[in-house]
Design an enzyme around this catalytic site. Structure first.
Site, PDB file in Angstrom:
ATOM      1  N   GLY A  40     -36.856 -14.427 -52.786  1.00  0.00           N
ATOM      2  CA  GLY A  40     -37.208 -14.183 -54.189  1.00  0.00           C
ATOM      3  C   GLY A  40     -38.689 -14.048 -54.433  1.00  0.00           C
ATOM      4  N   CYS A 249     -10.567   2.688 -65.903  1.00  0.00           N
ATOM      5  CA  CYS A 249     -11.161   3.970 -65.540  1.00  0.00           C
ATOM      6  C   CYS A 249     -10.159   5.091 -65.812  1.00  0.00           C
ATOM      7  CB  CYS A 249     -11.555   3.968 -64.062  1.00  0.00           C
ATOM      8  SG  CYS A 249     -12.004   5.605 -63.437  1.00  0.00           S
ATOM      9  N   CYS A 252      -9.170   6.684 -62.018  1.00  0.00           N
ATOM     10  CA  CYS A 252      -8.441   5.943 -60.991  1.00  0.00           C
ATOM     11  C   CYS A 252      -7.680   4.750 -61.557  1.00  0.00           C
ATOM     12  CB  CYS A 252      -9.386   5.488 -59.872  1.00  0.00           C
ATOM     13  SG  CYS A 252     -10.441   4.098 -60.324  1.00  0.00           S
ATOM     14  N   CYS A 274     -15.336   5.308 -63.551  1.00  0.00           N
ATOM     15  CA  CYS A 274     -16.090   4.436 -62.651  1.00  0.00           C
ATOM     16  C   CYS A 274     -17.493   4.995 -62.409  1.00  0.00           C
ATOM     17  CB  CYS A 274     -15.417   4.341 -61.284  1.00  0.00           C
ATOM     18  SG  CYS A 274     -13.908   3.370 -61.271  1.00  0.00           S
ATOM     19  N   CYS A 280     -13.942   5.062 -56.669  1.00  0.00           N
ATOM     20  CA  CYS A 280     -13.091   5.822 -57.570  1.00  0.00           C
ATOM     21  C   CYS A 280     -12.345   6.917 -56.790  1.00  0.00           C
ATOM     22  CB  CYS A 280     -13.931   6.436 -58.684  1.00  0.00           C
ATOM     23  SG  CYS A 280     -12.966   7.054 -60.070  1.00  0.00           S
TER      24      CYS A 280
END
Lengths: 289, 195, 368
Positions: A40, A249, A252, A274, A280
């Site tokens: 980080g 979606c 899909c 998506c 997808c």
């Protein structure tokens, strides 16, 4: 190897493998190792001018170029999609300068360079995710001065960030940050996850893959090692929550994926699909079989 | 005659780097390290591979007494990396340690500064053996739950030194552990206990 | 059935072909040669070399041709090429005191050793469009000036002032290696050498605007043009294995030494201070602006309050580079669908909450 992997015979003559010279790679590699050792923390590095503009992924490109080897399989996405123009341009750059195999399938990739999304397909231990980062400093919009923010990180003084988020709550009733949502890494540094929607934040936590972040213009590299605690900042009475989509979606039928809103006509027609094109397409193909 | 460096400088350095990166990202895992080098004794092929991969004119290198005693080692490293050698461990970006059992206290190396913890020394140790799944207990970033690793030989009180190193986080040194054909990592973020 | 947008690859290829066509323009018009650009767009070439940090007039001219005359794009090409060049080391400092002067003016002294040499300048021209240039005309040869006895000796004005101790001494070279901002990220506070590097590479328009702001009260420096000189200097390099200087060639430079008033402090007597500007080729505007901003950035060192943008080194250095600026501004053209989606969802939710609240207030008012 599947048919989705495009194999190229050789890299571009006249350029070093993966474009960067070896001295630059060494410098970036050292920065990456220190970034991994201090999760980080933003390691300064001498970012080079690349043949694509600052702000278009030069940091991610330099990190990818420094780690990439002949046996890697590279996937590049932008907004979750492999076929957006910038993803195409960066994928071509590496195909040309390194000759490595490229793919659009998340599961087949060993190195995935991304802008703004984390793939929906869970990442695995053999993978490295490289993020393109525009503004690596999570405190930048609270304090524009580098000299100040560096001290705040050194002292782990993150009160201002909590105050900012709490001001959202008092004004709106909830936190109004929807992307680039700050996280705390391994209990120490507050980090900018790059402008991914906060929907993707939970995927960073305890992830089996190594996550590397490159900011070219701002000259910083940082990292989240695998299996590292990544906590989105929140409050006991206002716990962190991700976006939820009410509909599946339209292509899909998946639920629980991040969706793009597509305007289909000029009379308010909308559909949701998506943002991750690979998952997808895979689901659509499976359903057709 | 000076011993040659990497046969394929670009790809050998990349392969070594990825092994080291993987090792530091996943403490407790022992990674294969192909170091096809024949450096002058007592420099080991693994120490040489890490030095050729990561050091250059921008990185002062400290050699432990065993390596410093052999002028061919300094000549080899100078020629292939261009790195300046330093006698002060607190100035070293990298420290190459051929005799880990006689490694100076970790506190004598650079721990970095609160504003720039990345300026800490990376120690590269040449061990006789690195065994996964036994010995020291590790936990922290990069480790799923806990992991175990048995590096040998180690100096007395090494675990106490490592826990002191961990206590100073984000300051502290990072260790690359090498053994013949293998590498593992002990970054400063790892908590190490004996049992 | 909706089909997701596809064809990024084909679209990019097409765009590249269109670009090549647009670059060439009307095929009936003869193509520009690199030499024509180098010779006839010389000031543009100079600017590209200065901001591109690479002295190569042919390359800069070629970059301008490829970039369709877009300066920032040409600088980008030059910089990206520069990255791939091997680096042998730093040259010995060039001696601008020994410059073969083509132009040299001082605003602080009417006459001085070496004299005022106007040289090729737009100053004192009337900006009337010369329609004769539209026809292919041959220009008249320049008149030769009367040679002066002291021609060839052009001591720097600041050196003349320094003899009387009226201006702060030029900083001594104490052997400290000079940093290189292309090889190390800037660590604030940055020393003067790094600041000058950033300003030299900085966008001319941005540096000019900052310089102008100091003249309008945002960090006044009371400047005088001590001297501007344009000409060529020798570049020498000391190879490690030889240990002595080897000449590499000559480069054309513009140097500006600003002389600024300074009232003195507890530790220093009143004297003039310096602002310095240096650019490749003939780039007077850039060198002058650079010198003004250099002096403004010395505010802290000279014990002056740091209150204006031109005095704030983090502000200046972080924003003066045209490539960083253009890259980040223009990246907004890239897709931001997923972030925008996140914001869209939030705004819809906030609006729904707002409407619920006002409905509730209305109902309460109605009930009262």
């Amino acid at each position: 190897m599947s048919a989705a992997i495009a194999q190229r015979p050789e890299s571009e003559p006249g350029y070093n493998f993966a474009y960067l010279d070896e001295g630059t790679k060494r410098m970036i590699r050292r920065a990456i190792l220190k970034a991994i050792a201090v999760p980080g923390y933003q390691v300064p590095f001498a970012s080079r001018e690349m043949p694509m503009p600052y702000g278009w992924g030069t940091g991610g490109v330099q990190v990818t170029a420094a780690i990439l080897g002949r046996s890697d399989v590279l996937k590049v996405i932008d907004q979750g999609a492999d076929d957006t123009t910038n993803a195409v341009s960066i994928r071509r750059f590496f195909a040309k300068t390194s000759g490595v195999a490229t793919t659009t399938r998340t599961a087949e990739a060993t190195v995935i360079q991304t802008r703004h999304r984390i793939p929906e397909t869970p990442l695995t231990e053999g993978q490295t995710l490289v993020y393109q980062v525009p503004i690596p400093e999570p405190l930048r919009f609270l304090e524009p001065r580098e000299t100040e923010t560096r001290q705040l990180h050194a002292l782990a003084e993150y009160g201002a960030m909590h105050v900012k988020l709490y001001e959202d709550i008092s004004r709106h009733g909830h936190i109004a940050t929807t992307y680039a949502y700050p996280v705390e890494v391994a209990g120490r540094y507050v980090m900018d996850p790059s402008p991914t929607p906060k929907f993707d934040n939970p995927k960073m936590d305890d992830c089996p893959a190594l996550q590397l972040f490159g900011a070219g213009r701002e000259r910083r590299i940082y990292a989240v090692p695998p299996y590292t605690r990544v906590r989105s900042l929140d409050f006991e009475d206002h716990p962190f929550r991700v976006q939820a989509f009410t509909q599946p979606c339209a292509l899909c039928g998946a639920r629980g994926h991040y969706l793009d809103e597509v305007v289909t006509d000029d009379s308010g027609g909308r559909m949701f699909i998506c943002s991750d094109t690979d998952i997808c397409e895979t689901r659509v193909a499976e359903a057709a079989r | 005659m000076l011993a040659p460096g990497f046969a394929d400088p670009v790809h050998d350095a990349q392969g070594t780097f990825r092994a080291v990166m993987d090792a530091l990202a996943r403490p407790g895992r022992v990674r294969p390290l192909v170091a096809d080098l024949a450096p002058p004794a007592p420099l080991t092929p693994e120490l040489a591979a890490v030095a050729l991969t990561l050091t250059d004119a921008d990185t002062p290198v400290w050699l432990d007494p065993a390596l410093a005693a052999a002028p061919e080692v300094a000549a080899y490293l100078r020629f292939h990396t261009g790195a300046p050698l330093t006698e002060d461990p607190a100035e070293a970006a990298f420290a190459l340690v051929r005799e880990p059992a006689r490694c100076p206290p970790l506190a004598r190396f650079a721990p970095g500064t609160p504003a720039y913890p990345d300026t800490a020394t990376t120690l590269v140790l040449a061990l006789d053996a690195l065994t996964e799944g036994e010995g020291l207990h590790l936990s922290g970033p990069g480790i799923r739950g806990t992991a175990r690793i048995a590096p040998a030989p180690l100096p007395d009180g090494f675990v106490a030194q490592l826990s002191e190193n961990r206590a100073g986080f984000p300051l502290g040194v990072d260790l690359i552990l090498t053994a013949p054909r293998h590498v593992a990592g002990l970054p400063r973020s790892t908590t190490v206990t004996e049992a | 059935m909706y089909v997701a947008v596809k064809g990024g690859e084909a679209a990019i290829d097409n765009a590249h072909r269109l670009l090549a066509e647009a670059r060439r323009g009307d095929q009936a018009v003869p193509e520009l040669s690199v030499a024509q650009i180098r010779e006839q767009m010389a000031l543009l070439v100079d600017r590209v070399m200065t901001e591109g940090s690479l002295y190569d007039p042919d390359l800069a001219a070629l970059a301008l041709k490829q970039a369709r005359g877009d300066v920032v794009e040409a600088v980008f090409l030059v910089r990206a090429y520069r990255t791939t060049l091997p680096r042998f080391g730093a040259s010995a400092p060039v001696d601008t005191g020994a410059m073969a002067v083509e132009r040299r003016i001082s605003a602080t002294f009417k006459d001085l050793p070496g004299g005022q040499v106007l040289g090729p300048t737009f100053d004192y021209t009337h900006r009337l469009v010369d329609f004769a240039l539209a026809a292919d005309t041959v220009s008249e040869p320049a008149a030769e000036a009367e040679p002066r006895a002291d021609a060839g000796t052009c001591p720097r004005v600041t050196d003349l002032l320094a003899q009387d101790g009226l201006i702060e001494p030029s900083p001594r070279d104490d052997g400290t290696p000079v940093g290189d901002l292309t090889r190390e990220p800037v660590d604030y506070p940055a020393d003067r050498a790094l600041r000058l590097q950033a300003l030299a590479r900085g966008d001319e328009g941005f540096v000019l605007g900052l310089a102008y702001s100091t003249q309008r009260g945002y960090g006044r420096t009371h400047p005088f043009v001590g001297e501007i000189r344009v000409g060529t200097v020798a570049v020498e390099f000391v190879p490690e294995e030889l240990g002595f200087a080897v000449p590499l060639g000559r480069v054309r430079l513009t140097e500006c030494q600003m002389v600024n008033q300074f009232k003195g402090s507890g530790a220093a007597p009143p004297q003039f201070t310096r602002g310095y500007g240096l650019s490749f080729g003939q780039s007077e505007r850039k060198a002058m602006a650079m010198a003004l901003v250099d002096r403004a950035l010395r505010a802290e060192e000279l014990g002056e309050p740091v209150a204006s943008p031109a005095q704030d080194q983090e502000f200046v250095l972080a924003h003066c580079d045209s490539l960083q600026a253009t890259g980040f501004v223009e990246h907004l053209k890239l897709p931001h669908y997923v972030d925008f989606q996140a914001e869209l969802e939030l705004v819809r939710r906030l609006r729904a909450e707002f409407e619920r609240k006002s409905d509730a207030v209305e109902m309460q008012e109605a009930a009262e």
